[in-house]
Each structure stands twice: as structure tokens, then as C-alpha cells.
Design a protein around this motif. Structure first.
Motif, PDB file in Angstrom:
ATOM      1  N   THR C  91      26.703  42.930  21.728  1.00  0.00           N
ATOM      2  CA  THR C  91      27.867  43.815  21.538  1.00  0.00           C
ATOM      3  C   THR C  91      27.760  45.058  22.423  1.00  0.00           C
ATOM      4  O   THR C  91      28.748  45.591  22.909  1.00  0.00           O
ATOM      5  CB  THR C  91      27.971  44.255  20.064  1.00  0.00           C
ATOM      6  N   LEU C  92      26.526  45.497  22.604  1.00  0.00           N
ATOM      7  CA  LEU C  92      26.302  46.671  23.433  1.00  0.00           C
ATOM      8  C   LEU C  92      26.777  46.378  24.866  1.00  0.00           C
ATOM      9  O   LEU C  92      27.416  47.210  25.514  1.00  0.00           O
ATOM     10  CB  LEU C  92      24.805  47.019  23.408  1.00  0.00           C
ATOM     11  N   ALA C  95      30.509  46.443  24.961  1.00  0.00           N
ATOM     12  CA  ALA C  95      31.056  47.799  24.916  1.00  0.00           C
ATOM     13  C   ALA C  95      30.951  48.460  26.289  1.00  0.00           C
ATOM     14  O   ALA C  95      31.885  49.107  26.754  1.00  0.00           O
ATOM     15  CB  ALA C  95      30.322  48.626  23.869  1.00  0.00           C
ATOM     16  N   ILE C 126      29.678  52.579  19.551  1.00  0.00           N
ATOM     17  CA  ILE C 126      28.788  51.438  19.328  1.00  0.00           C
ATOM     18  C   ILE C 126      27.348  51.915  19.142  1.00  0.00           C
ATOM     19  O   ILE C 126      26.598  51.375  18.327  1.00  0.00           O
ATOM     20  CB  ILE C 126      28.921  50.362  20.452  1.00  0.00           C
ATOM     21  N   SER C 179      27.450  42.979  14.845  1.00  0.00           N
ATOM     22  CA  SER C 179      28.160  44.187  15.267  1.00  0.00           C
ATOM     23  C   SER C 179      29.326  43.824  16.162  1.00  0.00           C
ATOM     24  O   SER C 179      29.391  42.727  16.717  1.00  0.00           O
ATOM     25  CB  SER C 179      27.202  45.117  16.007  1.00  0.00           C
ATOM     26  N   THR C 180      30.232  44.775  16.270  1.00  0.00           N
ATOM     27  CA  THR C 180      31.384  44.542  17.147  1.00  0.00           C
ATOM     28  C   THR C 180      31.879  45.872  17.682  1.00  0.00           C
ATOM     29  O   THR C 180      31.608  46.929  17.105  1.00  0.00           O
ATOM     30  CB  THR C 180      32.523  43.815  16.383  1.00  0.00           C
ATOM     31  N   TYR C 181      32.565  45.798  18.806  1.00  0.00           N
ATOM     32  CA  TYR C 181      33.195  46.981  19.376  1.00  0.00           C
ATOM     33  C   TYR C 181      34.620  46.615  19.743  1.00  0.00           C
ATOM     34  O   TYR C 181      34.846  45.654  20.476  1.00  0.00           O
ATOM     35  CB  TYR C 181      32.439  47.469  20.622  1.00  0.00           C
ATOM     36  N   GLY C 198      33.323  51.058  16.663  1.00  0.00           N
ATOM     37  CA  GLY C 198      32.069  50.319  16.718  1.00  0.00           C
ATOM     38  C   GLY C 198      31.660  50.070  15.272  1.00  0.00           C
ATOM     39  O   GLY C 198      31.714  50.984  14.449  1.00  0.00           O
TER      40      GLY C 198
END
Lengths: 155, 761, 288, 142
Positions: C91-92, C95, C126, C179-181, C198
């Protein structure tokens, strides 16, 4: 850009009005004000420092009382100031009006309507941020005013 | 000439290799900001921070003392010098008064940009505020501040200025057709519909900011490198403003880095002239993009009030409209007679309306002076008119395409302003929508389709071109139309080759400045293919006749019998005699250059039946009801075209037109607050990127009946003004809300949906 | 732009010496993208610019106690293309891929980005959702500050005069955390977000919410954590409607600016919508 | 060159390399895109001092004045990848960097990479077409 703020002050309307007419004292309540010199004729010259993060502006200019109505308890002040270094200018009219909320205990409401224009290079940079900053500053000014008046009364 | 010769067909159908291509893809094409002149000084301008003020005093002494500063000029130094395209009402430098925030108050010339910037900051101006008006309609109310109380001294370049009912009007027009008492017709209508539409200022968004390089040589000739798209027009204006004789002004605008109307208005050249006079040095001025956005000449903001009556069958019987365009502080940036925005009559331009009353108001306000932007005004007229039509069709329970088919102009019909059409293609493009798109098919929830029918005039003007047989057998075509990307040089090459019947490679097209080339009206209004193309035909036809005669002479062939065809000179007497073009032309040229001048003026065309490109859109959208975001899933433009000369460039113009219209429709808005523009960078004023553009399909409805060369029509600014209405109509189809203000932002759609639900956010 | 003295430094220590020497008149420059613009506009006019580009010790990505450390001078593009980062948390990467354009990502750095403290930037939400900390270095040593608490106001952080941001540390991600952004861009794809979220979520074996983080960009003068939303969800057995209800709470936590990307009113509603969407997607098995 | 000069000033004013254009001056439009050590950057946002010791490629470096154009440049001409041409050097530098990084990009990869180069004329379709044509081997000298 138009901003509206309200502050409630625990003091009789007459006392608040008297304080408001003392421009140097009022000016000291504005965050960042460095100096206020009377020029006569309800006109004053001063400097106010404003910072947004690393951006530091010093506006120099004049404030004058353009209208005052002791009966209606309204007054308006006009400020014209410029920051020479970055090249920006502010033109603002601040209208303050008082109304009696109660007499016992004495409570007065102060309404401030600000109509400001930010011009020049400073204005090129993020008007929305400037608006937020101005809003913050006028809000803080209102709070400081109530505190200063309350403190004056306590004395 | 509408039938394609064999030569023309062969030449035009091959994909073109643009003449200026190698220069442009290698960075060697020279734009104005690239011009370096030795000893040039940098010009910078002090702009008014206030929208309307009296100038009490200006003190330039501190600015003049900055090391490297060579001149600081104010209005007091040069006097009141007014410039303009038609109406000369804009001061080169303000005198006594400023009328918009961004108006030039002083000009500085310095050795470096830093010195110029420092000097600008040190100029002390004392202003006294004057009451301002920012809104086009408010400017016309009683008691509104008057911007130009005495316009009697303003030069107007088009004869007598039209009557204006209010001094705060730059332009005014009332067009009527049919019954004088239109209220009587409305009273007889089965139903009457009323709508209000509005659109904001928008910026042309060319990537090249305005720039100019100007110097005055020892013979007092003024040399100007400019971004002006009409260099001869600039020459005339400079001469009128400065008093410098026009033959001693040479303007060179060879390459323009994007125009879209914005390079029709140039303002730097005037103060730079005075700076060059004051310093004796060349002056270079390059605007920042912030200056472009703050004080360019954007598209007018507008408000339309529309009223239309229909009979029981759904036929439009009466239409009334009022358009209020916000012209800004000066009318100078507009090229139209009476400072009108040409789209004022445009909302119902493609319909057969028997009775009309159409008023166009262009107001003076204390805002940035507005000019022209791709299909000026038309995007708003399209949004208003086609939204209004869609509204009527849906209220009547009619299919929007069928409603348009019922009411659109056909052969012999006249438009709302009583204009005639040469072979109008409204029906053909609508039929193509039905045939070639998904119109009418079932839709998923929150999906909708919108359709639009519009037209665009092919553009008019005059131009002259010189065709010359050079020593060595090449043919030079010399003309002065600036290249803003349309591919006109290649049009000239192909048209000349088709007429002459020679290999296109023999034609060398060359741009000439105003000192060298002959008169040209400049690029704009999508006129170039039509006007320059026709001039090329005239020149090539004349050159061909001369060459045929000269070939007979130098070769000893019978006079009157030589034909130039298939890249050969042939003797049409059955003898079979002839010779290759290169050989024979070489011998002709050895005796001296041969020259022909091709001139064309579209005024010679019949105005009763004018040439238009009709077009339609079918656009399908999906609306996200939770956010208001609109996604275009399918866009089809159906375009009525004539003969296509550069097929790659032609499609490129249509592609570009769609995406330009897409930006205008969805996101572009110059935000103004108290008379100041606040969207001052391309980070704030967003243009569509690669990732934003929707899928596009183009359907051509072709008929070689245009007034351009070989039956060509226009391509440049046809379809951009239909996108907004098509998307807005599709949104209505998808979620039921009608979007009457541009741009069609997610927030606006969201707010309309909230309102529809009765909720308040 | 005013001219200045440029000091190219090879280490953080050198930079700190110069900051001590010139005080307020010195400004650090990493990638320079934001600083150049502010200097060009005359808003900042330092006499001395301390260029960090050659301070290689401030560059690079490495492991750090189960998590990951991204040194301040690492460009956005390096983050986006790092297999370390991808392994740590895809996810990073996503982002960072959303930041402006590749040109900007090639030049701008993570440290510069955080210190610039523009609430519309992509990394902070995030990084907040992943419980990042930042390491701030000065002549007297180092201090570690949670990113939540790092931002003070518009363009203002807790980094004081004489300090520099040396690195960003991200803790180990507990297995099962997703996780998500999401970046809401109603205008163009290269724009600043109208609103961004985030989020991170971990559900226990019984389906209850063991861990939740929600952070927003473009929602207030600084990037913010939506603590009320988090508190409403923590420990609960989550359902879609419950998430929507919790997302309503975000309205009271945001304080957006009115600008061309949307009015404060609209952004407040979008904060609700996108908070709900981000969390629902995690609940529905989306995210990484 | 004074410390405050930007790379675009160094190229255009200092070295006379005017193929690199200046448009928005805020890093958005991409007209000033150049490659520094192979990576594309905005020359309007980069201090000139940053390029000390690096290799900077500009449009002038792609093809010599009288020499052949690169296949990519050829494809921009044949496929109508330019109109007014002001953004074209930036487009071509960006696309050059793309094809070095990813010689056979998909259409989406082209669009993603090229997103930062604004073009107000073409509507982008023919820019994508030009780049994909070059990637497929078109435009190479035969």
C-alpha cells in the motif's frame, strides 16, 4: 474575503466600548502586532508579523477608525498594510458591533465582520491558506480582547 | 472547385509528413522566448493590486536607483496611449486610474530579471479606492460605477460603433426574426420553457506564456518578435498607438506555442516599444504564467436567459434569449465588431426557429479584460442552448435526437439570426448518431447518455501568398500565417502541388515576417485552411499558367499547348513531346525567377449561404452519486467535414478540440474573488492530463462542399463547444439533475443531487 | 528569487553546524521542489541554503526492528520502486505512486515532504495509518517522535531551529493487518487530493476489530488521525453499516479549507464517504 | 551562475539551449522536462547547482542538427504527436526516458508515465500513438 467572528465578554457594554476605542490597547490584542504609533486624527501606524510555517511576513501600515457610533455601539476600522520583502498587501475593513446580552451579570457580545483583500505576490500564494490564517488570527484577536477587557476590569 | 482531381486525391490521401516536424521534435523551432538579441534588457511591469482606483501619485525614484535599471516608465511618461484590436480603450500604462487588478501601472527595463523585480517592488504608488463592479448584470443597473464615462475619444476600427443602451456596455446587439411582437407568438404556444445557464471565465491554457522581443534599429525600423497570431494586425495597432509608420515595423511570429484565441490579444509590445525608445536597447519581455492567469484575456464569464415556445407537435415557434457577457475593464482584446462575443446568438443556432428576439450584452466590469478562447462564447451558448433543448425534449416526452431532427435546419431553412446555410448537414450528423452510437440502448443504473447538435462557421478572412519558381527548379511558397500548430505549411504544400500537378516535395513553404511576406489576416477562427488554401489555389493557378507559357517559350513548343501534369510538362498536340518538370523548370528558372501572387478574400463569397461544419456528440457517463464524480465512458463526435487535406493533422485537430472542450466542461474555472483572479498557477487552474482523457471515437460525415480548397471545411475549433452540453445532458439522463453552471465539477453534481433529495449539506 | 549562499554538505553533522552558525537565515534543501517555488515567489528568502543532496548517510531504505526505515533524503520514486518497501507494505508503494508526477517523484524526498507539512500531500495519511515515527537529529542528539503529533499547523512541524529530520521509521506490521490508501481526485489525476484516506485494519479470529487506523489528507490544516472513527470501531465486530455509522463521526474531526478542490462543506462530506469506502474495502478483503 | 538560478535558466539563458521550454514554472506542465542522470525532472524546480557532476540530457542531445532524428522523433512527426510544438521537447524527453526504462510499454503505462506532460493541442491520443509506434520499432532508419 469576508470573515465573521463573535466573542462574549463578561463586562458591561459601556466598559467594552471604552476599551475598543483605545486603538493601541486593542491592537495589542491582535496576534503578531509589534508596534502601534498614533499619527493623530484616529490614525495609527503599526507593524504586524504573520507567519505560516517558514514564511514570515511583516506587514507595515496604517489603521484608522473610519466610523464610530457610540449610541449603536458600532465602529469600523480600516487597515492598509504592505509587506515589502515578499511584495504583498492587505486591505481590510473590520466592523465591530456590541450588543448587551445581559446586565446582571454583565455580558456583552462582540461581533466582528472583516472584509479583507490580500494582494500582490503574497496573494498569489494559496488564497485558501491565507483565508484560514486570517480566520485564525481574527478569532484569536477576539479571544485576546475578551481576556484583556476582563483583566482590565479585574484590576 | 469541389471535385477532387486525381492529383489532389493522391496527394491528400497519403498521410502527411509535416514540414515543420523536424524543427519541432528536435527543439530547434524558434519561439519568441527563445530569441536572443545582444544587449537586450529585461522588461517587467508593475500591476495594479486594486480593481478600481484613482492613482494619486507614483514615485519611481527608488526604482530608478537600482543598479542595472535603465528605465522606469509610467503613464505620465508616455501619456495616455490606448490600444486594442478593434476598440482602442486599454491604456498601455495606466494614467490617473486603474480599472482592474492586474492593469499595468509602470514598466521597468533592466539588465537582469532580479534588478527589474527589485525595481518593481520599489515603485511607490498611492491609490485612492473607487467603487467597483464585478458582475456583468450589476454593471448595467442604475447607479453602478461607470468605468468609461467618456468613450468618445476611443478609436474604433470598424466604422461607426453600434448603439449601446448603457455606457457600461462594450457591445450590444439585438437580433430579431419573424413576428415583431414575439409575446403574441409566446402567448399562442402550446408550452413555453425558460432556463438560466452560466459559465465562468476560462483560460486558453496555451503552454507558452506571452513574450516579445523588440528593438529599434539605426534606420528607425522597429523589429518585433511576437506571439501575436495576426502579425499584420499587430503592426497596424503598434503603428496607430505609437505613431511609428507601419512600413517601418516588422513583426515576426513564426511559431506560436499554443493560441486557442489567447494570442490574438498581445499587450507587451506596446510598453516594450516605449522602453526601447527610452533606453535605445532591445527589450525582452516574458510573462510568468501567474501573470498570464491573472491578467491575460480569458474567455468571458456569461449568463444566459433562455425562453422558448413550442407548438403541439413539438415544433419550436419562438425563442427569446438574453446573454450577459462579462467583458472586464476593456473591450480592447476582442476582434469582433462592436466588441461582441460572436456566440451571443448561438444557443439555438442549428434550429429552424421562425420567430426570435436575441439580445447580447457585453459589460464593462472591474475585472480582467476578456478576449477570445477557442470557439469564443460558443461553449456556453452550446451548454445553454443544448441543455435547454434537451430540457424541452424530455418535458415533451420526446427522444432528444428525434426532437432535434424535428427542429433542426435543413436545406433552405434559416437560423435564429436569419442566417442562411450552404448545404447544412444537421440531419446527416443526427442520423449518424442513431446509426453509429449506442444511443437508445439500455443503460445501467447511474449511467446516462447525452446528445448535442451544434455547428461552427468555417472562418473568414483574407490572405496573400507568393509562389515563386526558384533557380534550381524548386517552387517557393512564401506566406505570413503564423504556425500555431494547425499544419498550414503542409496544407499550402499539398494544395499547391495538387494545383500545379507536381511532386509535393518540389514545394518549399516558407514563413515570412511582415516586412517580407504579403498581407495575411493571421491564424484564427479556424480560417487558415479555407483562406490560405484558397490563396494558394489562386497563386498556384497563376504560376502554373505562367510556367506552361514559359515552358513553350524556352522549349520551343507550340504556344498555348503546354500542360503541366503528372510532374511533367507535356505538349497537348498529340506529338507526345514533353519533359520532366525538373529539367524544364530548371531551364525556365535560368532565365529568371517566376513569381505569382495568390490573393483571396472570403468577402467575395456569397454571405447569404454561409459554410458551416455541423457536428453532434453522443456521450455516455457514469455518475457516482455519493461524490458527484462524473466519468465519461464513451464519447463519439460525429463531424461534417469537407475534403481533408492533411488527414493526420485533421484528426489531430478534432482530437484536440474534444479534449479542450472536455477540460472546459469538467474542470476549468478562473476563480475571481473581489475582482482578483485567485487561481494563479497551472497547479490550481487544472488542464486535463493524459490520464484524464476519456475514450473518443470520431465519425466523419464527409461531403466535399466546403468553401475551402477542393471543397475543404474547417477543423480547428469545431467540436470543443459541444462537450459540456453533451456531458450535462448525460448527467441528467443518469441521475436526473440538470447542471446549469459550468464547469461540471463533482461538487456541483453532488450539491444538485443533495438538493434533489431535499437534503441540505 | 533572491540570491543566497549555497552550502553543499556531505553529512548531517555538517548541515547541523551550518544551521547553528546561520540560525534563522539558513534553510535546508533536500529535493528542493517546494522550497524552490516558495523562494521563487519571494515567500522565503534565506541568505544560506544548506543542500543535503550529497549527505549520503541520510539516504536509503533499510530494515529496522522488524519494520522498515526510510532515510529522509530518499526520493519518492526510490520509495515507490523499492522492493524492500513493496515487501514491507504494498500500500505504501501505491500511495507513493500517486504523488504528483514521476518528474516530481524523481526529485522530491520523503523527508522534505514531511517537513514541508502540506496537508494535501500523499505520504502522511498512509504513514500515519502505519504508525510511522520520525527521527529528528540535532547537535545534541536524536529524538524520535510519532508522526501523529509531528504536524503542528500549516507548513509547521515539531522540528525546531537547529534540527533536521533524519529518517522515517515504520514498525513491523502485525500479520493479518491490511491497509489501503484512497485519493479522491475529481479534477485531474496529477492534482492534489480533494480528500485522501490512509487506513489500516486487522480483524481478530472472531471477526472483531483488533486494530484500526484512519488518517486523512486535505481534511484539516495538517494531516490528521480520525480518532473518533477509530474508537468507534475498535473491538467491535464490524459490519458495513457499522462502518458507515462510524464514518459519520469523521465530519467532526476534520476542518478542511475552502479551495478550488472543493469547499470545506463538500470535503467534510467526502471525508465521510471516503473513510467509509476505505474501511469497507478493508472489511471486504481489499487492501494489502 | 548565481546560486539561485534554476536549471531551466542555466540551459536556456546560460547555455543557449532553448529547446527546453519554460511553461508553467511550477513543475506541472512538463515543458522543461530534461533528464538528469537519466531521470526526468522539471528544470524549473531544480536549482542549477544540483546538476554539478551529473549528466544532463536535453532535446538538443537526441539528434544532431543535420543528423537523423531518433525513431521516436520520427514517429511524433508521422503520427501527429505534436501540433504547436511548445510541449514537444518535454514530451519527447519524457518518452525517451520511458522507452529506456520500459521498451515495450502498454498503452496504460505510456499514459501513466506521460501524465506530467501537458499538451493543450493534441488531446494526447496521437502522442500515445506516436510512442507506441516507436516502441514497436517504427521510425527506425531503414
Amino acid at each position: 474575503m469576508k470573515l465573521e467572528h463573535k466573542a462574549t465578554i463578561a463586562a458591561p457594554i459601556g466598559q467594552v466600548w471604552a476599551f475598543l476605542m483605545d486603538v493601541p490597547a486593542v491592537a495589542k490584542c491582535a496576534p503578531g502586532v509589534e508596534s502601534v504609533e498614533p499619527l493623530g486624527d484616529d490614525k495609527y501606524r503599526g507593524t504586524i508579523k504573520v507567519s505560516v510555517g517558514p514564511i514570515r511576513l511583516a506587514f507595515q501600515g496604517d489603521v484608522s477608525i473610519v466610523e464610530r457610533d457610540e449610541v449603536a455601539h458600532t465602529a469600523s476600522m480600516r487597515a492598509d498594510a504592505a509587506d515589502k520583502r515578499a511584495g504583498g498587501a492587505v486591505k481590510a475593513v473590520l466592523t465591530m458591533s456590541l450588543s448587551e446580552v445581559s446586565t446582571d451579570p454583565p455580558v456583552t457580545e462582540l461581533r466582528m465582520e472583516t472584509d479583507a483583500q490580500i494582494m500582490g505576490r503574497v496573494g498569489e500564494f494559496g488564497q485558501p491558506i491565507i483565508r484560514k490564517k486570517a480566520d485564525q488570527m481574527v478569532g484569536e484577536f477576539g479571544q485576546n480582547l475578551s481576556k484583556a477587557i476582563a483583566a482590565g476590569i479585574a484590576k | 472547385m469541389s471535385m477532387l482531381t486525381e492529383d489532389a486525391a493522391r496527394i491528400f490521401e497519403a498521410p502527411e509528413y509535416r514540414i515543420e516536424g523536424p524543427l519541432k521534435v528536435s527543439g530547434r523551432a524558434r519561439y519568441t522566448a527563445d530569441v536572443k538579441v545582444p544587449d537586450a534588457l529585461i522588461a517587467k511591469f508593475l500591476l495594479s493590486p486594486l480593481p478600481h482606483a484613482h492613482i494619486v501619485s507614483i514615485d519611481t525614484s527608488a526604482a530608478k536607483a537600482v543598479p542595472g535599471v535603465k528605465a522606469v516608465l509610467t503613464g505620465a511618461d508616455i501619456g495616455l496611449k490606448l490600444f486594442g484590436r478593434v476598440l482602442y480603450d486599454w491604456p498601455v500604462l495606466a494614467v490617473d486610474q486603474v480599472r482592474f487588478a492586474g492593469e499595468r501601472v509602470a514598466a521597468v527595463a533592466a539588465e537582469t530579471r532580479e534588478a527589474a523585480d527589485d525595481a518593481i517592488k520599489l515603485i511607490q504608488v498611492e491609490y485612492e479606492d473607487l467603487p467597483s463592479v464585478f458582475d456583468a448584470e450589476e454593471a448595467l443597473r442604475d447607479g453602478a460605477p461607470l468605468l468609461h464615462p467618456d468613450p468618445s475619444g476611443y478609436f474604433y476600427g470598424m466604422g461607426k460603433r453600434g448603439d449601446r443602451p448603457n455606457l457600461n456596455l462594450q457591445g450590444y446587439e439585438l437580433v430579431k426574426k419573424g413576428e415583431e411582437d414575439i409575446e403574441r407568438v409566446f402567448a399562442s404556444a402550446h408550452r413555453v420553457f425558460e432556463d438560466e445557464y452560466s459559465g465562468p471565465r476560462q483560460h486558453q491554457g496555451y503552454i507558452e506564456p506571452h513574450a516579445c522581443v523588440l528593438w529599434i534599429d539605426g534606420d528607425d525600423v522597429v523589429h518585433v518578435y511576437s506571439v501575436a497570431k495576426a502579425p499584420f494586425g499587430l503592426r497596424t495597432q503598434l503603428s496607430r498607438v505609437t505613431g511609428h509608420p507601419s512600413p517601418k515595423i516588422v513583426v515576426d511570429s513564426m511559431f506560436i506555442g499554443g493560441d486557442f484565441g489567447g494570442k490574438g490579444n498581445v499587450i507587451d509590445e506596446f510598453p516594450c516599444y516605449y522602453l526601447a525608445r527610452a533606453t535605445g536597447r532591445p527589450i525582452r519581455s516574458i510573462n510568468t504564467y501567474a501573470e498570464e492567469l491573472a491578467a491575460g484575456a480569458p474567455r468571458h464569464a456569461v449568463k444566459f436567459y433562455l425562453r422558448t415556445g413550442v407548438d403541439r407537435d413539438g415544433r419550436i415557434i419562438a425563442h427569446q434569449s438574453r446573454a450577459y457577457f462579462n467583458g472586464g475593464a476593456y473591450g480592447a482584446a476582442k476582434p469582433m465588431p462592436n466588441c461582441l462575443v460572436p456566440a451571443g446568438v448561438g444557443p439555438l443556432e442549428v434550429y429552424n426557429v421562425p420567430n426570435t428576439r436575441i439580445e447580447t450584452f457585453v459589460s464593462y466590469t472591474n475585472t480582467v479584460p476578456c478576449g477570445h478562447m477557442r470557439a469564443p462564447g460558443s461553449i456556453y451558448a452550446g451548454h445553454a442552448g443544448e441543455g435547454h433543448i434537451d430540457h424541452i425534449a424530455r418535458e415533451l416526452g420526446m427522444d432528444p435526437v428525434e426532437f432535434r431532427l424535428l427542429n433542426c435546419v435543413r436545406d433552405g431553412d434559416r437560423g435564429p439570426a436569419n442566417e442562411g446555410f450552404h448545404k447544412p448537414k444537421a440531419v446527416e450528423v443526427l442520423e449518424a448518431v442513431k446509426r453509429e452510437t449506442s444511443w437508445g440502448r439500455p443503460l445501467l443504473p447511474n449511467h446516462g447518455r447525452g446528445v448535442v447538435l451544434r455547428h461552427r462557421h468555417v472562418g473568414t478572412g483574407k490572405s496573400e501568398i507568393v509562389l515563386r519558381l526558384l533557380k534550381g527548379g524548386k517552387i517557393e511558397a512564401l506566406y505570413a500565417t503564423p504556425d500555431q500548430g494547425s499544419g498550414s505549411a503542409t496544407v499550402v504544400r499539398r494544395v499547391a502541388a495538387a494545383v500545379l500537378s507536381v511532386d509535393p516535395e518540389r514545394i518549399e513553404v516558407r514563413y515570412g515576417d511582415t516586412g517580407e511576406a504579403r498581407l495575411d489576416g493571421g491564424s484564427g477562427a479556424s480560417r487558415v485552411t479555407h483562406v490560405v488554401g484558397q490563396a494558394t489555389i489562386a497563386g498556384a493557378t497563376s504560376l502554373k499558367e505562367q510556367l506552361q507559357d514559359l515552358a513553350a517559350e524556352v522549349m520551343g513548343w507550340p504556344a498555348g499547348k503546354v500542360r503541366l501534369e503528372g510532374d511533367r510538362f507535356v505538349v497537348a498536340d498529340g506529338s507526345g513531346e514533353g519533359g520532366d518538370f525538373a529539367d524544364v523548370a530548371g531551364r525556365i528558372a535560368a532565365g529568371g525567377e517566376v513569381e505569382a501572387i495568390g490573393a483571396y478574400d472570403s468577402n467575395t463569397l456569397s454571405h447569404d449561404e454561409a459554410d458551416f461544419n455541423f457536428y453532434a456528440y453522443m456521450i455516455e457517463v457514469e455518475v457516482d452519486p455519493d461524490t458527484g464524480r462524473v466519468e465519461i465512458l464513451d464519447a463519439v463526435q460525429v463531424v461534417d467535414v469537407g475534403t481533408i487535406i492533411n488527414p493526420v493533422a485533421h484528426q489531430g485537430q478534432l482530437d484536440g478540440s474534444f479534449v479542450f472542450g472536455f477540460g472546459n466542461a469538467m474542470m476549468e474555472e478562473l476563480v475571481e474573488q473581489d475582482g482578483l483572479i485567485t487561481t494563479l498557477s497551472l497547479g490550481e487552474y487544472k488542464l486535463p492530463t493524459q490520464m484524464d482523457i476519456p475514450p473518443l471515437r470520431t465519425v466523419l460525415v464527409q461531403d466535399p462542399v466546403g468553401c475551402g480548397p477542393f471543397g475543404a471545411k474547417a477543423a480547428g475549433e469545431i467540436t470543443n463547444s459541444g462537450v459540456a452540453a453533451a456531458v450535462a445532458n448525460a448527467i441528467t439522463d443518469a441521475v436526473g439533475v440538470r447542471m446549469k453552471t459550468l464547469p461540471l465539477t463533482a461538487e456541483r453534481v453532488f450539491a444538485s443531487l443533495q438538493e434533489q433529495k431535499g437534503g441540505v449539506i | 528569487m533572491r540570491t543566497f549562499d549555497y552550502h553543499a554538505v556531505g553529512s548531517a553533522a555538517e548541515a547541523l553546524d551550518l544551521l547553528a552558525q546561520y540560525g534563522e537565515d539558513a534553510h535546508l534543501m533536500a529535493g528542493g521542489t517546494s522550497l524552490m517555488l516558495m523562494m521563487e515567489q519571494g515567500l522565503i528568502q534565506p541568505g544560506h541554503v544548506v543542500g543535503l543532496r550529497s549527505a549520503n548517510e541520510l539516504r536509503g531504505i533499510g530494515a529496522s526492528s522488524g519494520g522498515i526505515e526510510i532515510r529522509a533524503l530518499t526520493t519518492h520514486r526510490e520509495v515507490e520502486r523499492s522492493s524492500h518497501v513493496r515487501d514491507y507494505c504494498p500500500t505504501l508503494v501505491e500511495a507513493f505512486e500517486r504523488i504528483a508526477t514521476i518528474r516530481i517523484r524523481n526529485q522530491a524526498t520523503i523527508g522534505g515532504n514531511l517537513v514541508h507539512a502540506d496537508p494535501a500531500q500523499d505520504p502522511p495519511p498512509i504513514l500515519l495509518a502505519l504508525d510511522a515515527e520520525v527521527v529528528i537529529q540535532s547537535k545534541i542528539g536524536e529524538r524520535t517522535v510519532p508522526l501523529d503529533g509531528f504536524f503542528r499547523d500549516y507548513f509547521e512541524t515539531v522540528v525546531e531551529e537547529g534540527e533536521l529530520l533524519a529518517s522515517v521509521r515504520l514498525p513491523a506490521i502485525v500479520a493479518g493487518t491490511k491497509s489501503t490508501y484512497v485519493k479522491f481526485l475529481p479534477r485531474t489525476e496529477d492534482d492534489y487530493a480533494t480528500l485522501s484516506v490512509g487506513a489500516a485494519l486487522r480483524l481478530g479470529a472472531d471477526g472483531s476489530c483488533e486494530h484500526v487506523r484512519v488518517a486523512l489528507g486535505s481534511a484539516a490544516p495538517t494531516p490528521i488521525r480520525a480518532r473518533k472513527v477509530e474508537a468507534a470501531l475498535q473491538g467491535q465486530r464490524l459490519t458495513g453499516p457499522m462502518i458507515d455509522e462510524a464514518a459519520e463521526l469523521v465530519r467532526d474531526e476534520v476542518d478542511p479549507l475552502d479551495d478550488v478542490r472543493g469547499s470545506a462543506k463538500y470535503k467534510r462530506e467526502m471525508a465521510r464517504v471516503w473513510t467509509g469506502r476505505a474501511l469497507r474495502s478493508l472489511l471486504d478483503g481489499g487492501g494489502k | 551562475m548565481p546560486a539561485h538560478r534554476r536549471l531551466v535558466d542555466l540551459l536556456r539563458e546560460g547555455l543557449g539551449l532553448t529547446g527546453t521550454k519554460e511553461g508553467c514554472s511550477v513543475g506541472v506542465c512538463g515543458a522543461c522536462a530534461v533528464l538528469v542522470d537519466g531521470d526526468m525532472v522539471s528544470a524549473c524546480l531544480m536549482p542549477a547547482i544540483f546538476v554539478d557532476g551529473t549528466s544532463v540530457e536535453t532535446i538538443e542531445g537526441l539528434s544532431p542538427p543535420e543528423g537523423p532524428l531518433t525513431p521516436l522523433q520520427e514517429c511524433f512527426i508521422r503520427h501527429g504527436g505534436f501540433q504547436c510544438g511548445i510541449c514537444t521537447p518535454g514530451q519527447i524527453m519524457a518518452a525517451t526516458a520511458l522507452l529506456r526504462d520500459n521498451p515495450h510499454p502498454t498503452e496504460l503505462e505510456v499514459k501513466r508515465w506521460m501524465m506530467g506532460n501537458l499538451c493543450r493541442c493534441t488531446g494526447y491520443y496521437k502522442i500515445v500513438e506516436s510512442i507506441l509506434a516507436a516502441a514497436s520499432g517504427e521510425g527506425a532508419p531503414s
